[in-house]
Design a protein around this motif. Structure first.
Motif, PDB file in Angstrom:
ATOM      1  N   GLY A 116       0.818  -1.216   0.000  1.00 42.94           N
ATOM      2  CA  GLY A 116       0.000   0.000   0.000  1.00 42.94           C
ATOM      3  C   GLY A 116       0.850   1.265   0.000  1.00 42.94           C
ATOM      4  N   LEU A 117       1.901   1.277   0.828  1.00 39.50           N
ATOM      5  CA  LEU A 117       2.789   2.437   0.866  1.00 39.50           C
ATOM      6  C   LEU A 117       3.510   2.635  -0.464  1.00 39.50           C
ATOM      7  CD1 LEU A 117       4.380   2.102   4.418  1.00 39.50           C
ATOM      8  CD2 LEU A 117       2.780   3.870   3.644  1.00 39.50           C
ATOM      9  N   TYR A 118       3.851   1.531  -1.120  1.00 37.09           N
ATOM     10  CA  TYR A 118       4.511   1.630  -2.426  1.00 37.09           C
ATOM     11  C   TYR A 118       3.559   2.259  -3.451  1.00 37.09           C
ATOM     12  CZ  TYR A 118       6.700   0.422  -6.834  1.00 37.09           C
ATOM     13  OH  TYR A 118       7.239   0.487  -8.100  1.00 37.09           O
ATOM     14  N   ILE A 119       2.313   1.849  -3.433  1.00 33.67           N
ATOM     15  CA  ILE A 119       1.327   2.421  -4.356  1.00 33.67           C
ATOM     16  C   ILE A 119       1.182   3.924  -4.117  1.00 33.67           C
ATOM     17  CG2 ILE A 119      -1.137   2.432  -4.963  1.00 33.67           C
ATOM     18  CD1 ILE A 119      -1.043  -0.666  -4.426  1.00 33.67           C
ATOM     19  N   VAL A 120       1.108   4.309  -2.856  1.00 23.80           N
ATOM     20  CA  VAL A 120       1.036   5.735  -2.515  1.00 23.80           C
ATOM     21  C   VAL A 120       2.298   6.447  -3.005  1.00 23.80           C
ATOM     22  CG1 VAL A 120       1.043   7.366  -0.579  1.00 23.80           C
ATOM     23  CG2 VAL A 120      -0.536   5.435  -0.575  1.00 23.80           C
ATOM     24  N   GLN A 121       3.462   5.811  -2.784  1.00 26.84           N
ATOM     25  CA  GLN A 121       4.743   6.408  -3.191  1.00 26.84           C
ATOM     26  C   GLN A 121       4.784   6.689  -4.692  1.00 26.84           C
ATOM     27  OE1 GLN A 121       6.785   7.562  -1.169  1.00 26.84           O
ATOM     28  NE2 GLN A 121       8.812   7.636  -2.043  1.00 26.84           N
TER      29      GLN A 121
END
Length: 140
Positions: free
Chosen positions: A76-81
């Motif tokens: 999820g954090l990667y997608i946001v990044q």
């Protein structure tokens, strides 16, 4: 087989930590003219591959709820990044979280690697019970 998949998860998670740290270095290098930002962009896209593989390894390796949860948080954090830089023009104050999110990615990736290591260690401590033909249980 599950032990090998859990170990693979751990290795990929720690590779991801190193990859994210390299990504942060490439961003700094781009800021100071040491390297092109194209390297930062390309490496960031490539980091998606191990991050996409981690949930599969987590589920197949049965690394536990904590490890699976951290793995999904990392995804999820990667997608946001990946989405934050696109906000640079319209919402620059939100896009600026790209830097903070990178530090969160390092922490969560490291916690993911530790979680799979803990799952592996717990399996080694748990005795495996086998049943003989007579039906009595013995520790193996």
């Amino acid at each position: 087989m599950q032990m090998a998949l859990a170990r693979a998860h751990q290795i990929v998670a720690w590779f991801t930590v190193v990859g994210i740290l390299l990504q942060i270095y490439l961003a700094g290098g781009g800021s100071f003219g040491a390297v092109s930002y194209d390297l930062h962009r390309a490496w960031g896209s490539l980091l998606g591959l191990p991050i996409l593989v981690l949930p599969i390894l987590a589920l197949a390796g049965r690394i536990g709820r904590r490890g699976i949860g951290l793995t999904m948080l990392l995804l999820g954090l990667y997608i946001v990044q990946m989405a934050l830089p696109s906000l640079r023009v319209g919402l620059p104050y939100i896009a600026a979280f790209h830097v903070l999110n990178a530090t969160a990615l390092v922490g969560v990736a490291a916690a993911t690697g530790r979680a799979s290591g803990a799952a592996i260690a717990a399996r080694r401590r748990t005795p495996v019970l086998t049943t003989t033909s007579a039906g009595s249980e013995h520790g193996a």
